[in-house]
Motif scaffolding. Structure first.
Motif, PDB file in Angstrom:
ATOM      1  N   GLY A 224       0.806  -1.220   0.000  1.00 11.99           N
ATOM      2  CA  GLY A 224       0.000   0.000   0.000  1.00 11.99           C
ATOM      3  C   GLY A 224       0.837   1.266   0.000  1.00 11.99           C
ATOM      4  O   GLY A 224       1.958   1.292  -0.499  1.00 11.99           O
ATOM      5  N   ARG A 225       0.278   2.321   0.594  1.00  8.45           N
ATOM      6  CA  ARG A 225       0.948   3.627   0.615  1.00  8.45           C
ATOM      7  C   ARG A 225       1.396   3.970   2.018  1.00  8.45           C
ATOM      8  O   ARG A 225       0.643   3.797   2.976  1.00  8.45           O
ATOM      9  CB  ARG A 225      -0.009   4.709   0.092  1.00  8.45           C
ATOM     10  N   LYS A 226       2.605   4.461   2.111  1.00  9.88           N
ATOM     11  CA  LYS A 226       3.140   4.841   3.419  1.00  9.88           C
ATOM     12  C   LYS A 226       2.375   6.042   3.978  1.00  9.88           C
ATOM     13  O   LYS A 226       1.991   6.947   3.248  1.00  9.88           O
ATOM     14  CB  LYS A 226       4.628   5.170   3.296  1.00  9.88           C
ATOM     15  N   GLY A 227       2.166   6.001   5.282  1.00  8.34           N
ATOM     16  CA  GLY A 227       1.492   7.108   5.944  1.00  8.34           C
ATOM     17  C   GLY A 227      -0.025   7.040   5.883  1.00  8.34           C
ATOM     18  O   GLY A 227      -0.693   7.953   6.365  1.00  8.34           O
ATOM     19  N   ARG A 228      -0.562   5.962   5.291  1.00  7.92           N
ATOM     20  CA  ARG A 228      -2.015   5.821   5.203  1.00  7.92           C
ATOM     21  C   ARG A 228      -2.419   4.417   5.615  1.00  7.92           C
ATOM     22  O   ARG A 228      -1.691   3.456   5.387  1.00  7.92           O
ATOM     23  CB  ARG A 228      -2.505   6.081   3.767  1.00  7.92           C
ATOM     24  N   ASP A 229      -3.598   4.309   6.247  1.00  6.10           N
ATOM     25  CA  ASP A 229      -4.124   2.987   6.561  1.00  6.10           C
ATOM     26  C   ASP A 229      -4.358   2.230   5.264  1.00  6.10           C
ATOM     27  O   ASP A 229      -4.808   2.796   4.260  1.00  6.10           O
ATOM     28  CB  ASP A 229      -5.433   3.103   7.341  1.00  6.10           C
ATOM     29  N   PHE A 230      -4.082   0.944   5.294  1.00  7.54           N
ATOM     30  CA  PHE A 230      -4.156   0.150   4.074  1.00  7.54           C
ATOM     31  C   PHE A 230      -5.591  -0.070   3.613  1.00  7.54           C
ATOM     32  O   PHE A 230      -6.501  -0.305   4.406  1.00  7.54           O
ATOM     33  CB  PHE A 230      -3.502  -1.219   4.281  1.00  7.54           C
ATOM     34  N   ASP A 231      -5.776   0.030   2.300  1.00  3.23           N
ATOM     35  CA  ASP A 231      -6.989  -0.489   1.659  1.00  3.23           C
ATOM     36  C   ASP A 231      -6.605  -0.993   0.275  1.00  3.23           C
ATOM     37  O   ASP A 231      -5.571  -0.618  -0.273  1.00  3.23           O
ATOM     38  CB  ASP A 231      -8.126   0.551   1.599  1.00  3.23           C
ATOM     39  N   PHE A 232      -7.431  -1.843  -0.284  1.00  2.46           N
ATOM     40  CA  PHE A 232      -7.071  -2.558  -1.515  1.00  2.46           C
ATOM     41  C   PHE A 232      -6.924  -1.643  -2.734  1.00  2.46           C
ATOM     42  O   PHE A 232      -6.267  -2.022  -3.706  1.00  2.46           O
ATOM     43  CB  PHE A 232      -8.089  -3.660  -1.800  1.00  2.46           C
TER      44      PHE A 232
END
Length: 268
Positions: A224-232
């Motif tokens: 996913g993306r750093k600094g953000r909660d994961f989503d698909f």
């Protein structure tokens, strides 16, 4: 008279003695420009062959749809239902099974459907064997016992989503929430939400464990993306969640409820 003309034309078809001697002299004592022209021509031919092999190879090798998931998720029955439409009693697989699958679309697209063993000790070697040829992955989840297996499901899915080969080729991923014929099963939406939370937790723990002293992550792709909660939606590949029942709501004698899965496969 006619025979003389015919003989003259035949002789003219051959190079003159002067032309042959000139060619031999060039080969014996070649002009640098002449050699450069030969090398350039050979380089162009070789480069063209390599390009054709690369582009044609990339189109033909990624032709597999892999059925993956934990043991007893229903992969082998789903494999049978997709291919034959019939119910088949199954047992835990210890080797892969494969067959040609024709998608239900106007193009009549065909893929190689591969059912991979779900046992933890066997999964890595079969994933390694087939991942480069994956056009799509059907990740089969047992919706009836998902709450109990959520950690194991997330760990297996995490290993796939952070695999460097798969993140580069970015095959479509279809999460098939199976066994929807059983009462009180988890819906596809709830399974997606819980997996996102669990994967987010795994990302924190795995990244901390893999981070080396210089701050790099050894051999792993960050999820996913750093600094953000994961989503698909953060992934390089398309991920879809569908509900299905390989057994079917009418039991062994009825049809499987796999229409949404077949629709996803038809879009590949």
């Amino acid at each position: 008279m006619d025979e003389t003309v015919s003989l003259d034309l035949a002789v003219d078809d051959f190079p003159s003695e002067f032309e042959l001697e000139s060619l031999i002299e060039k080969l014996k004592d070649p002009d640098p420009t002449f050699l450069l022209g030969i090398f350039v021509a050979l380089a162009v031919v070789i480069f063209t062959i390599v390009l054709l092999k690369f582009f044609l190879g990339s189109k033909t090798t990624r032709n597999a749809v892999l059925l993956v998931g934990l043991c007893d998720a229903g992969k082998t029955l789903l494999f049978s239902r997709l291919l034959l439409g019939t119910f088949k009693r199954t047992q835990t697989s210890i080797a892969e099974s494969s067959a040609s699958y024709k998608a239900k679309n106007e193009r009549g697209t065909s893929w190689t459907l591969v059912d991979l063993p779900g046992h933890e000790s066997l999964r890595p070697q079969y994933i390694e064997k087939f991942k480069a040829s994956a056009r799509a992955l059907v990740f089969v989840v047992d919706s009836a016992v998902f709450q109990k297996e959520v950690r194991d499901v997330a760990e297996f899915l995490y290993s796939l989503l952070t695999d460097s080969t798969l993140t580069t080729s970015a095959p479509s991923i279809i999460v098939a929430c199976n066994k929807q014929d059983i009462k009180m099963t988890k819906s596809a939406k709830l399974i997606q939400q819980q997996l996102e939370k669990e994967l987010n937790t795994l990302r924190v723990t795995r990244s901390a464990a893999l981070t080396s002293q210089d701050g790099s992550v050894g051999g792993a792709v960050y999820l996913g993306r750093k600094g953000r909660d994961f989503d698909f939606s953060q992934l390089p590949m398309r991920v879809e969640f569908v509900e299905c029942s390989a057994r079917g709501h009418q039991g062994e004698l009825g049809d499987a409820d796999i229409q949404d899965l077949e629709t996803c496969l038809a879009k590949l």
